[in-house]
Design a protein around this motif. Structure first.
Motif, PDB file in Angstrom:
ATOM      1  N   ILE A  89       0.836  -1.199   0.000  1.00  0.00           N
ATOM      2  CA  ILE A  89       0.000   0.000   0.000  1.00  0.00           C
ATOM      3  C   ILE A  89       0.874   1.252   0.000  1.00  0.00           C
ATOM      4  O   ILE A  89       0.606   2.226  -0.703  1.00  0.00           O
ATOM      5  N   ASP A  90       1.941   1.213   0.775  1.00  0.00           N
ATOM      6  CA  ASP A  90       2.840   2.369   0.874  1.00  0.00           C
ATOM      7  C   ASP A  90       3.757   2.512  -0.331  1.00  0.00           C
ATOM      8  O   ASP A  90       4.108   3.633  -0.718  1.00  0.00           O
ATOM      9  N   GLY A  91       4.169   1.381  -0.911  1.00  0.00           N
ATOM     10  CA  GLY A  91       5.132   1.433  -2.019  1.00  0.00           C
ATOM     11  C   GLY A  91       4.874   0.344  -3.039  1.00  0.00           C
ATOM     12  O   GLY A  91       5.581  -0.667  -3.074  1.00  0.00           O
ATOM     13  N   PRO A  92       3.869   0.498  -3.895  1.00  0.00           N
ATOM     14  CA  PRO A  92       3.492  -0.580  -4.822  1.00  0.00           C
ATOM     15  C   PRO A  92       4.525  -0.877  -5.905  1.00  0.00           C
ATOM     16  O   PRO A  92       4.538  -1.976  -6.455  1.00  0.00           O
ATOM     17  N   ALA A  93       5.382   0.087  -6.240  1.00  0.00           N
ATOM     18  CA  ALA A  93       6.298  -0.110  -7.363  1.00  0.00           C
ATOM     19  C   ALA A  93       7.187  -1.339  -7.170  1.00  0.00           C
ATOM     20  O   ALA A  93       7.404  -2.122  -8.107  1.00  0.00           O
ATOM     21  N   ALA A  94       7.702  -1.533  -5.966  1.00  0.00           N
ATOM     22  CA  ALA A  94       8.589  -2.674  -5.718  1.00  0.00           C
ATOM     23  C   ALA A  94       7.873  -3.994  -5.945  1.00  0.00           C
ATOM     24  O   ALA A  94       8.494  -4.994  -6.354  1.00  0.00           O
ATOM     25  N   PHE A  95       6.579  -4.009  -5.702  1.00  0.00           N
ATOM     26  CA  PHE A  95       5.803  -5.241  -5.865  1.00  0.00           C
ATOM     27  C   PHE A  95       5.607  -5.564  -7.343  1.00  0.00           C
ATOM     28  O   PHE A  95       5.668  -6.741  -7.742  1.00  0.00           O
ATOM     29  N   ILE A  96       5.374  -4.533  -8.153  1.00  0.00           N
ATOM     30  CA  ILE A  96       5.248  -4.761  -9.586  1.00  0.00           C
ATOM     31  C   ILE A  96       6.588  -5.190 -10.169  1.00  0.00           C
ATOM     32  O   ILE A  96       6.672  -6.137 -10.966  1.00  0.00           O
ATOM     33  N   GLU A  97       7.661  -4.520  -9.762  1.00  0.00           N
ATOM     34  CA  GLU A  97       8.985  -4.826 -10.310  1.00  0.00           C
ATOM     35  C   GLU A  97       9.423  -6.248  -9.970  1.00  0.00           C
ATOM     36  O   GLU A  97       9.945  -6.975 -10.819  1.00  0.00           O
ATOM     37  N   THR A  98       9.227  -6.647  -8.716  1.00  0.00           N
ATOM     38  CA  THR A  98       9.689  -7.966  -8.289  1.00  0.00           C
ATOM     39  C   THR A  98       8.713  -9.067  -8.670  1.00  0.00           C
ATOM     40  O   THR A  98       9.088 -10.074  -9.278  1.00  0.00           O
ATOM     41  N   ASN A  99       7.446  -8.893  -8.319  1.00  0.00           N
ATOM     42  CA  ASN A  99       6.487  -9.989  -8.479  1.00  0.00           C
ATOM     43  C   ASN A  99       6.066 -10.198  -9.921  1.00  0.00           C
ATOM     44  O   ASN A  99       5.793 -11.335 -10.326  1.00  0.00           O
ATOM     45  N   VAL A 100       5.982  -9.122 -10.701  1.00  0.00           N
ATOM     46  CA  VAL A 100       5.588  -9.259 -12.109  1.00  0.00           C
ATOM     47  C   VAL A 100       6.826  -9.364 -13.003  1.00  0.00           C
ATOM     48  O   VAL A 100       7.049 -10.384 -13.669  1.00  0.00           O
ATOM     49  N   MET A 101       7.659  -8.329 -13.011  1.00  0.00           N
ATOM     50  CA  MET A 101       8.819  -8.351 -13.894  1.00  0.00           C
ATOM     51  C   MET A 101       9.843  -9.408 -13.467  1.00  0.00           C
ATOM     52  O   MET A 101      10.465 -10.064 -14.309  1.00  0.00           O
ATOM     53  N   GLY A 102      10.009  -9.585 -12.169  1.00  0.00           N
ATOM     54  CA  GLY A 102      10.925 -10.635 -11.708  1.00  0.00           C
ATOM     55  C   GLY A 102      10.451 -12.015 -12.124  1.00  0.00           C
ATOM     56  O   GLY A 102      11.251 -12.862 -12.557  1.00  0.00           O
ATOM     57  N   SER A 103       9.149 -12.256 -12.021  1.00  0.00           N
ATOM     58  CA  SER A 103       8.610 -13.557 -12.450  1.00  0.00           C
ATOM     59  C   SER A 103       8.746 -13.735 -13.957  1.00  0.00           C
ATOM     60  O   SER A 103       9.031 -14.843 -14.445  1.00  0.00           O
TER      61      SER A 103
END
Length: 345
Positions: A89-103
């Motif tokens: 909630i506080d910092g969504p960018a890291a979640f997109i970068e790791t969980n989507v692009m990392g996958s």
């Protein structure tokens, strides 16, 4: 079997690493060692000849290619992810970068390696996900493998995206994949920003125990070592292209869970009892899903798996572990964000 485990220094990943090595598998632990990772989590097996560690970020494709070429795994168990809803909630960018692009990078590295090896039929890419991709349930019903996706937080949306990528790589390229979606995990080595360790450590310190909203949010609680057992079973015997929901068959409201932990603390650490006097209801987090519940029929009927630990048993073991392992969790309290209220929007 040689297993490449991503996120193997994290909570669930380290449970997989420990169990796999104990069962005689060769394990390569790939982890970026971000804030929630801890190599002490795999200390019980780190001296084994079956264990290797590679510090790498799944967003770094060239490094992934080198690791595949160096270790030549038989299977991949992909657990590396940003996973804390409040932080998303506080910092969504890291979640997109790791969980989507990392996958995406993991899938492409695995596909290139699999193709180079002649597309062996026994190769597996096992993607480990969450029941949060399904959204929120009402008072009745359970998530099945065919429940439509309805993610409500940046975290769950990023995991839903990665699930869709895995299925697409199977359908488009033929990559042999299996997927699992689990309920809430708890147990030893749980990073101290999550609910169960927060309750234990706050009770131990005599601090307020925060409970979001009215405490009525329902989760299905899965002991992490049971989860690791199920994950190894799926990667060995699950059907290619199939997903399996893994649940603990232990539904509980947050407030009942917290009170159960407090009761175990009263028994095991009576100083400061009764610990439930420390419970304080605090404003809910944005988009807090009301209820999750897993229907585990597929993994039970196809693979013969059921959880072995009840929530009562598991919580007592977990409290005992935290009381006995202060040297593990005390240094983690100084890490970024631990002990602070996150995810207020």
């Amino acid at each position: 079997m040689k297993i490449l485990v991503t996120g193997g220094a994290g909570f669930i990943g380290s449970a997989v690493v420990r169990l796999a090595v104990r069962r005689g598998h060769q394990v390569v632990n790939l982890d970026a060692l971000t804030y929630a990772a801890n190599l002490d989590n795999v200390a019980p097996v780190s001296d084994s000849e079956l264990y290797r560690f590679e510090q790498a970020d799944i967003r770094d494709r060239p490094t992934l290619d080198r690791i595949f070429a160096r270790h030549r795994p038989d299977v991949v168990m992909h657990l590396a992810a940003e996973s804390h809803v409040d932080r998303s909630i506080d910092g969504p960018a890291a979640f997109i970068e790791t969980n989507v692009m990392g996958s995406f990078n993991m899938l492409e590295a695995a596909r290139a390696y699999w193709t180079d090896q002649g597309r062996p039929q026994d190769f597996r890419f096992h993607h480990i996900s969450t029941d949060e991709v399904f959204g929120s349930l009402g008072k009745t019903g359970q998530f099945t493998e065919t429940t439509p996706y309805d993610p409500r937080s940046p975290y769950s949306a990023s995991k839903a995206g990665s699930d869709h990528l895995v299925r697409a790589w199977h359908e488009t390229y033929g990559l042999p994949v299996v997927l699992t979606n689990c309920s809430n995990n708890y147990g030893p080595y749980h990073f101290p920003e999550k609910l169960v360790p927060v309750v234990i450590l706050n009770a131990l310190a005599g601090r307020q125990i925060p409970v979001y909203g009215d405490g009525g949010n329902v989760r299905d609680w899965l002991y992490v070592e049971d989860h690791a057992d199920a994950l190894l079973l799926v990667v060995e015997k699950g059907r290619v292209g199939r997903s399996y929901n893994i649940g603990g068959e232990n539904e509980a409201t947050n407030i009942d869970l917290v009170r159960t932990i407090c009761a175990h603390m009263d028994d095991l650490h009576p100083q400061g009892a009764p610990h439930d006097r420390l419970i304080a209801f605090v404003p809910d987090r944005p988009g807090h899903d009301r209820r999750y519940a897993i229907d585990p029929a597929r993994i039970r009927d196809e693979l013969g798996w059921r959880p072995s630990v009840t929530v009562e048993q598991g919580l007592r073991r977990t409290v005992e572990w935290y009381l006995d392992n202060r040297d593990w969790w005390q240094p983690l309290l100084a890490r970024d964000g631990v002990g602070k209220r996150l995810g207020t929007g």
